[in-house]
Write an enzyme that holds these catalytic residues in place. Structure first.
Site, PDB file in Angstrom:
ATOM      1  N   GLU A  55      90.126 -19.083 -42.005  1.00 49.66           N
ATOM      2  CA  GLU A  55      90.550 -20.317 -42.662  1.00 49.66           C
ATOM      3  C   GLU A  55      91.493 -21.025 -41.700  1.00 49.66           C
ATOM      4  O   GLU A  55      92.677 -20.695 -41.623  1.00 49.66           O
ATOM      5  CB  GLU A  55      91.235 -20.010 -44.002  1.00 49.66           C
ATOM      6  CG  GLU A  55      90.333 -19.340 -45.029  1.00 49.66           C
ATOM      7  CD  GLU A  55      89.207 -20.232 -45.516  1.00 49.66           C
ATOM      8  OE1 GLU A  55      89.268 -21.468 -45.304  1.00 49.66           O
ATOM      9  OE2 GLU A  55      88.242 -19.708 -46.101  1.00 49.66           O
ATOM     10  N   CYS A  93      96.999 -27.490 -44.053  1.00 51.80           N
ATOM     11  CA  CYS A  93      95.912 -27.458 -43.073  1.00 51.80           C
ATOM     12  C   CYS A  93      94.806 -28.450 -43.392  1.00 51.80           C
ATOM     13  O   CYS A  93      94.120 -28.941 -42.488  1.00 51.80           O
ATOM     14  CB  CYS A  93      95.330 -26.052 -42.978  1.00 51.80           C
ATOM     15  SG  CYS A  93      94.594 -25.444 -44.520  1.00 51.80           S
TER      16      CYS A  93
END
Length: 520
Positions: free
Chosen positions: A219, A253
């Site tokens: 991720e 993110c």
């Protein structure tokens, strides 16, 4: 406050070996065992709410509202959701699309745990990004080592207390530390590694995992674009994108890294952004309890460097205070997509905007900057948004919003290309740590039928093809050959089994109607 203590490197193999032995003992496989562990984890998180709020404030300046919404409540809600659905998810599935000739073997798909897994968390959401995948690992029946981020040490210490005070220590362990401890962890044998963090570290982990053919879920981040066309609602686009860069002080993110704004709407967009900032923080962001801080001095210095190296013009914000690790939400107009603020992932409250001529111009820039971002955020008409989604790949997308798809805890989340691979959350977390094992059981009585598979093969190929060969419904030019006879025989289902099913339904409905009409 619980003290943070680095794990002794020499104890790491002992922890891992015990967890691996436990997995092979079958202890974690029963569904009820998994559920009990998840329920205990829920209450342990609840018992440590105050400590988590205090730790998130200390480590990253996170507001109490954000800590509850994006950390604590996220995890507890996820646990309840998983507990409510786990038995259904874990059941063997009847395999789809099985030909009639193989139906007697009862093909099925079993969801097996992978084994002993490693989860490496991140600092920006130090509870959610550690505990979230950990929930999936437990639900799937694995043993697991959780390595919280050393950059949020106060939270890491509380997470360790949460896990060790509630869960079976022979099944789940915590390892604390930085580069040295993580490197030593990667030397151990794992059945899966789950990592959340930067692309640079992601490459290191992927390389190490490849040496032992260990599967990984990565991720990562990305230079995520937002696109605001001249047909967008300037006010809503500004408010929603500003929100996306103020949550967690922009250390998200999946937040937009830069915004491409049509020249015709640029003045209105900038004006609305300034209005929204004043409304969000009437006394200024620095004085607000709702606005966070940059995680550490190194990241603060990196963000300042990006601004200093930029050739852009600050249109809004710009205040910085190194002693407080504070950076105000800052809007900067740049005229070249090679600018430092665009080509590097900012991971902070910096908002570079690039004026564009039209949507074609915007799409070309996105392809040049990062062709596989973690998220993409188009604002405009449905036709414009559909085109963006069609022509630009991304891990996820939120139309007319800033990463809203990433805030839905039951929606699969993950990247594509170099923004990551694999996904999790909700059912996807269970699937992330499970292996779908195909199983058939061949009964003794089919042996005579299966004699055709044994040597000698002479004269058998034609018989096998007669039973199993599929006939195409298309010609050499790729055009479909439409047959009214087949359509009517299958009632439009397109296959024999589908047609039989539809005929059976019609017969059952007809019989039911006949019986009802006979009674009347």
């Amino acid at each position: 406050m619980v003290d943070y203590k680095t794990t002794d490197i020499e104890s790491i193999p002992v922890i891992v070996n015990e967890l691996r032995a436990t997995f092979h003992s079958q202890k974690t496989k029963p569904i009820e065992f998994r559920l009990v562990q998840l329920r205990k984890l829920y209450w342990s998180i609840k018992d440590h709410e105050g400590a988590l709020v205090e730790a998130c404030q200390k480590d990253i300046g996170k507001a109490t509202f954000e800590t509850h919404l994006t950390e604590i409540d996220w995890c507890t809600n996820d646990i309840v959701f998983v507990c409510n659905h786990l038995k259904k998810w874990a059941k063997d599935e009847k395999a789809p699309d099985i030909p009639f000739s193989h139906a007697a073997l009862k093909p099925s798909i079993r969801k097996d745990p992978l084994g002993c897994v490693l989860i490496i968390g991140a600092y920006n959401f130090p509870v959610q990004l550690a505990v979230g995948p950990f929930i999936g690992a437990i639900a799937a029946g694995n043993t697991a080592v959780l390595k919280p981020s050393e950059n949020a040490p106060s939270v890491a210490a509380v997470v360790q207390r949460i896990v060790e005070s509630a869960l079976d220590p022979t099944c789940y362990g915590i390892v604390q530390g930085g580069v040295a401890e993580t490197t030593f962890l990667l030397d151990q044998e794992w059945d899966k590694i789950f990592y959340t963090g930067s692309q640079a570290v992601g490459k290191i982990i992927a390389k190490r995992a490849a040496e032992t053919l260990t599967p990984v879920t990565l991720e990562l981040g990305g230079r995520n674009p937002a696109i605001v066309t001249k047909h967008a609602n300037a006010r809503l686009a500004a408010r929603r994108l500003l929100w996306g860069k103020t949550v967690n002080a922009g250390q998200v993110c999946v937040s937009h890294n830069y915004t491409l704004v049509d020249k015709d709407i640029l003045p209105a967009f900038v004006a609305e952004m300034k209005i929204a900032l004043q409304q969000f923080y009437p006394q200024g962001a620095k004085a607000s309890r709702d606005y966070g801080r940059i995680i550490n001095a190194r990241q603060w210095t990196r963000l300042k460097r990006l601004v200093d190296e930029s050739k852009g013009t600050v249109l809004m914000g710009g205040e910085m205070d190194e002693s407080d690790k504070f950076i105000e939400p800052t809007l900067i107009q740049v005229n070249d997509f090679h600018d430092s603020l665009v080509m590097e992932e900012t991971f902070g409250p910096l908002m570079p905007i690039i004026p564009v001529d039209d949507l074609d111009h915007a799409i070309r820039i996105v392809s040049e900057v990062h062709s596989t971002p973690l998220g993409i955020y188009p604002f405009g008409t449905k036709q414009e948004s559909d085109r963006v989604l069609q022509e630009i790949r991304s891990g996820g997308a939120s139309v007319n919003d800033a990463y809203f798809h990433g805030t839905i805890p039951t929606l699969p989340f993950g990247g594509v290309g170099d923004s990551g691979h694999g996904n999790y959350r909700g059912k996807a977390s269970f699937e992330c740590f499970s292996h779908r094992r195909s199983i058939t059981t061949t009964p003794w009585w089919v042996e005579k039928l299966f004699n055709i598979r044994y040597p000698p093969y002479e004269g058998k190929l034609a018989k096998i093809r007669k039973m199993s060969e599929l006939k195409p419904n298309f010609d050499r030019e790729g055009k479909v050959n439409f047959s009214w006879v087949i359509y009517l025989l299958t009632l439009g289902a397109g296959s024999l089994m589908g047609g039989l099913t539809r005929h059976a339904v019609i017969i059952l409905v007809a019989l039911s109607w006949y019986k009802l009409s006979g009674r009347s």
